[in-house]
Design a protein around this motif. Structure first.
Motif: not given
Lengths: 260, 801
Positions: B705, B707, B720-721, B736-742
């Protein structure tokens, strides 16, 4: 009260999933085939082969980011609704052992109710092939041998504390008071009704998986008054509303996990 | 680590930076949790909000590769606000020492730089000395040439506004971190740093750590409980492997590998034995020759005599100025210069930078011996996706080895604890423990050399090899040799303080001398009671040196030998002990000499430096006596905002050699607009060779993945995904894309810079497969250690169509 309890202090959980793997190992459950849906959480839900699941959720409040980890599993109710449901189909398929573990046997396949609906927390899962229902069994076999549950043993940070119920209730209440100093909204989930007690330091950030005591009591009371076989629509408007509220919460839970 | 795992629980403030300890050292979090239960504050500084950050009191982000700017700002803050521990700084560090007046720093370079050689002539990086040759000191710290004033001048440029522009960290967050951490400068308070590859894997890696070491010294945090400079090692026995020196430039116990220009033992010993004229300096490395000769006796036994320089000529020598580190090995392999290769318990096809070229380099080998539990990407490089086995001539021998529970031996952890382990089960089939394989190979080699001769057979023929018992390796015999013997009596040595340079003692690794004595296998001790009150557990296993659990602990006391921190004393001078002669109680003292108030007989506490003081001014390093911020090789800024020098001026410039092996993106390369970093996950181990075969772990983290922030995902039209492709100048990976606020975009100067991150645990073999992120990483390393810069480089990301 007799028996055992576990305190789950989520403020200490680092989401490592040692508990999830320990459960698989002890119970010799297979790894499920999964894909990355855009999250570190896997699998996406409990199943007949996944009896505990750490649910991941990201939040952002006023620019402050947080990441919360919720170890979802059977709460081992003192007075479990699932046991009442079983009584009409296979009375001995669900029993409570001397430590309070709510244990399912293969004869649960005779139960016609949707146990997932019956359970206030939406925990039991049916195996499609055998028809049996599965969930966490409190590692009752380990406890018989004087050991703690596998997940409790695996946890590195002490988020899980196992012991006699009275002692655990004492610890839970003390921990809650300490937690409230920094987190005034901290709460214990249904501490008087269940043996696996969650301490949430920021309840809003979690999945609202614990129903408030009022909801649960209401569903419970209705079940005792009406025959367990009676379908939901018979129970009246108020009850239907309560079910709807819980469904909505479950759906919110699903969307939250797959954040976009 | 200067301290140890359990000691973290004693800390008042824990900074986790260059590490994601909750994720990758989850058991260590037990001690972080304990410290926090006792009121400690946790600070997490990371480009990305991690599992560690979720537990932190303070979290803030910085752009990968800007740690020196961040920490340099903290040094300035500590000095400007006088938060440093005055007595500790003046009396235990070289802050008071006067430096050569010709030393200077200008425009990003220290005095003595040679741009052609990319090295420094360090002749101006020296102390001013008195007539006796002892460094001059000004303990008032006012002399403009004292280290303290030079430090102040150097970091005066690191004001918080500029630091914020470089790192992308908001100013208020910088100040919050600085304020909270520097509160540990107060006497009785201790702050600790937990760091890992997030700091080391940069071209300025060593200096990242140096910057923190300076902070720790200023705050008086070294030698005390709950303090220290604590490296979280990336593998369970890598501490052991570095102690026993499985790296080209060192011999066991951190002795130096001899050079071709040192033909005689005396040349070698003289070069590496530091001297001091200060009677108060213990100068422990002054004992160098005792350790090198004892090592030679362990190697060559009776064949090593005074007459033949104890067999010194049989040790391999380095060609002067040549670097034999990881990057060099694969550069040479790629050029066809290396014919045979042992990939022993290692998976370079996935773990080193520039994987595609690394794998192609392997095709040039005549043979490879791959020792591992089963076939990994390295052993299978010849049948990797896209390769034609018919065109590859390499003969690969796959030797299955025993896993850690299938053999007896020791592991040395980050705390320097050598913990003995027993065999639980037999290895399967023909798998053998590594030591057994080495034994078998050596015995056959020696036989062949005896029979057929060979080029320079002496080292092989003269090697002492009495480690077998009934034809099988006796691991206890090896452990005992590492400890060493008194060759006159045949008894095991009690400690390295008794080793000699005259050939009457042996020790395979002087640092481990004391680990297996006439009292028994110290590493196998299992008394789990803590007698110290501060979690030393001194009778559980054994640690080096001589079971001293917290090193530099004579800096944990004042001049009268009384602990700075009365609640967590490490050692304490008890004047009544030893019939009134006095003695230390607590941990093994870092030298048993009397407290510093006895000026005649004391020794300064930092005994491993010839001058006896901790080095704030560190003249031993390749890239400067003070840390300085430079940009990574592949960086998203046109200019270094601090000086004219972009890249570390002493990192070996592989990128200038060019060719397929060294494709590089330029600064602000429009093809690769985003900063990338790499990291690990709880669920997989290293390249995933073991864990990607395990169904429960594969269930948790099945796929490669990447991020990224929501803002970047929106710009690129990625949900996301989604399946995406990440590419660098060297290769591309599917993820795979993990689209995150982090992850959040960084404001660097006037620009918005995006950063993305990927785990490096995937490869093409196993139950779960995926692209290795090292296909993207660059071939350049730290100026001192040459560790590759995997933590900051440039990429492009796009949705896979």
């Amino acid at each position: 009260m007799n028996g055992k309890s576990v305190l789950i202090d989520l403020s200490k959980c680092i989401g490592c999933r040692g508990c999830q793997v320990a459960c698989k190992q002890w119970n010799q459950l297979p790894g499920e085939k999964t894909v990355n849906v855009g999250s570190h959480q896997n699998p996406q839900d409990l199943s007949a082969k996944t009896w505990t699941l750490v649910r991941f959720k990201e939040t952002e409040n006023n620019g402050k980011v947080d990441w919360t980890f919720f170890k979802d599993q059977c709460r081992h109710c003192i007075d479990p609704p699932c046991k009442y449901a079983a009584e009409d189909y296979a009375p001995d398929s669900i029993f409570i052992d001397k430590n309070g573990a709510v244990v399912y046997l293969p004869t649960t396949k005779k139960i016609e109710d949707d146990m997932n609906e019956t359970c206030p927390y939406g925990i039991p899962r049916k195996d499609d092939n055998s028809g049996e229902w599965f969930k966490c069994n409190f590692c009752h076999d380990r406890i018989e041998s004087g050991k703690e549950p596998a997940c409790v043993k695996a946890c590195p940070t002490g988020a899980l504390t196992f012991g006699d119920r009275d002692k655990i209730l004492e610890i839970s209440k003390k921990r809650l008071q300490e937690m409230k100093l920094d987190h005034p909204n901290a709460t214990l989930l249904d501490a008087e009704d269940v043996r696996w007690i969650y301490l949430l330091h920021e309840p809003e950030d979690y999945f609202q998986l614990g129903l408030r005591e009022l909801d649960r009591f209401d569903r419970y009371a209705w079940r005792k008054l009406f025959k367990p076989k009676a379908p939901a629509w018979l129970a009246g408007g108020a009850l239907a509303l309560l079910f709807k509220k819980r469904d909505k919460r479950m759906k919110e839970k699903q969307t939250d996990e797959v954040s976009s | 680590m200067t301290n140890h795992w359990n000691d973290i629980a004693n800390s008042d403030c824990i900074l986790i930076m260059g590490s994601n300890a909750a994720e990758n050292h989850p058991i260590s979090f037990k001690y972080v949790t304990k410290a926090m239960e006792n009121g400690a504050k946790l600070i997490s500084v990371d480009p990305r909000f991690t599992r560690t950050s979720s537990k932190a009191d303070i979290y803030t982000a910085l752009r990968s590769g800007t740690d020196i700017a961040f920490l340099g700002g903290m040094i300035k803050y500590i000095l400007d606000n006088n938060f440093y521990n005055k007595e500790y700084t003046a009396e235990y560090t070289n802050a008071a020492h006067l430096i050569n007046e010709k030393f200077s720093f200008k425009d990003g370079l220290f005095s003595g730089y040679d741009p052609k050689k990319r090295t420094y002539d360090k002749s101006t990086w020296t102390y001013q000395v008195d007539k006796k040759g002892i460094p001059k000191r000004d303990t008032t710290l006012n002399n403009p040439n004292c280290v303290f004033q030079l430090l102040k001048k150097h970091f005066s440029r690191y004001n918080v506004d500029l630091v914020s522009k470089i790192t992308g960290t908001p100013k208020n967050k910088l100040l919050e971190v600085y304020k909270t951490y520097s509160a540990t400068g107060k006497t009785g308070k201790a702050g600790t740093i937990m760091y890992a590859m997030g700091w080391t894997q940069h071209t300025v890696g060593t200096q990242n750590i140096r910057t923190m070491a300076i902070i720790q010294l200023l705050l008086g945090n070294i030698g005390v409980a709950g303090g220290g400079v604590n490296a979280l090692r990336g593998e369970s026995n890598v501490q052991g492997s570095t102690d026993h020196c499985l790296l080209f430039h060192i011999l066991p116990g951190y002795l130096k590998t001899p050079k071709a220009s040192q033909p005689k033992l005396a040349d070698y010993n003289n070069k590496y034995t530091p001297k001091t004229s200060d009677p108060n300096s213990a100068n422990w490395w002054g004992n160098y020759a005792k350790y090198s000769v004892s090592f030679l006796k362990s190697m060559f036994g009776k064949n090593a005599t005074k007459g033949n320089d104890f067999g010194y000529s049989w040790l391999p020598k380095l060609d002067d100025g040549t670097n034999y580190s990881w990057i060099t090995i694969f550069q040479e392999m790629f050029k066809g210069k290396i014919k045979g290769f042992f990939a022993w318990g290692m998976n370079p096809a996935c773990s080193g930078p520039n994987s595609d070229m690394t794998r192609e380099a392997m095709e040039k080998l005549d043979w490879m011996v791959n020792v591992n539990l089963w076939e990994t990407e390295t052993g299978a490089f010849w049948k990797r996706p896209g390769a034609d086995p018919k065109k590859i001539k390499t003969e690969v021998f796959l030797l299955p080895c025993a896993a850690s529970m299938e053999k007896e031996g020791s592991i040395t952890n980050s705390s320097r604890w050598m913990q003995w382990r027993y065999k639980a089960v037999d290895p399967p089939g023909d798998a053998l423990p590594d030591a057994e394989m080495i034994h078998e190979i050596f015995v056959r080699l020696q036989k062949l050399y005896k029979k057929d001769g060979g080029k320079f057979a002496d080292p092989i023929l003269n090697l002492k090899w009495d480690y077998a018992h009934n034809g099988h390796i006796d691991i206890h015999a090896v452990a005992k040799e590492i400890n060493g013997y008194d060759l006159k009596t045949g008894k095991l040595m009690a400690s390295f303080s008794k080793l000699k340079n005259d050939g009457t003692t042996s020790s395979g690794n002087w640092l481990y001398c004391n680990s297996y004595t006439e009292k028994g296998n110290m590493a196998a001790r299992r008394d789990n009671k803590d007698y110290s009150g501060i979690g030393l557990f001194s009778n559980w296993s054994w640690c080096w040196p001589v079971n001293r659990r917290i090193i530099y602990n004579r800096a944990s006391v004042d001049q009268n030998g009384q602990p700075w921190d009365k609640e967590h004393p490490v050692i304490k001078w008890d004047a009544a002990a030893n019939d009134g002669k006095g003695g230390w109680i607590g941990d093994v003292p870092d030298g048993g000499w009397v407290p510093m108030s006895n000026k005649e007989q004391t020794k300064w506490p930092y005994i491993m430096k010839p001058e006896g003081f901790a080095r704030i001014f560190g003249m031993g390093l390749a890239d400067g006596p003070f840390p300085e911020h430079y940009e990574p090789l592949e960086c998203p800024v046109e200019q270094n905002m601090l000086s004219k020098v972009m890249l570390n001026p002493t990192s070996k410039a592989w990128h200038e050699e060019g060719g397929d092996m060294n494709k590089t993106a330029k600064a602000c390369d429009p093809r690769y607009p985003f900063v990338a970093t790499t990291y690990r996950v709880s669920e997989h181990w290293q390249t995933g060779a073991m864990t990607r075969q395990q169904p429960w772990l594969v269930e948790l983290q099945p796929e490669m993945f990447v991020e990224m922030s929501k803002q970047l995902a929106k710009e690129l039209g990625i949900k996301n995904g989604d399946k995406v492709i990440v590419e660098s100048a060297r290769g591309k990976v599917h993820a795979k894309a993990i689209v995150t606020v982090r992850f959040k975009p960084f404001k660097i100067g006037d620009n918005i810079i995006h950063e993305v991150g990927m785990p490096w645990c995937y490869g093409f073999m196993g139950l779960a497969t995926g692209d290795s992120v090292n296909k993207l990483t660059p071939n350049i390393g730290d100026a001192n250690t040459m560790i590759p810069e995997s933590k900051a480089f440039l990429v492009n990301v796009k949705k896979e169509v």
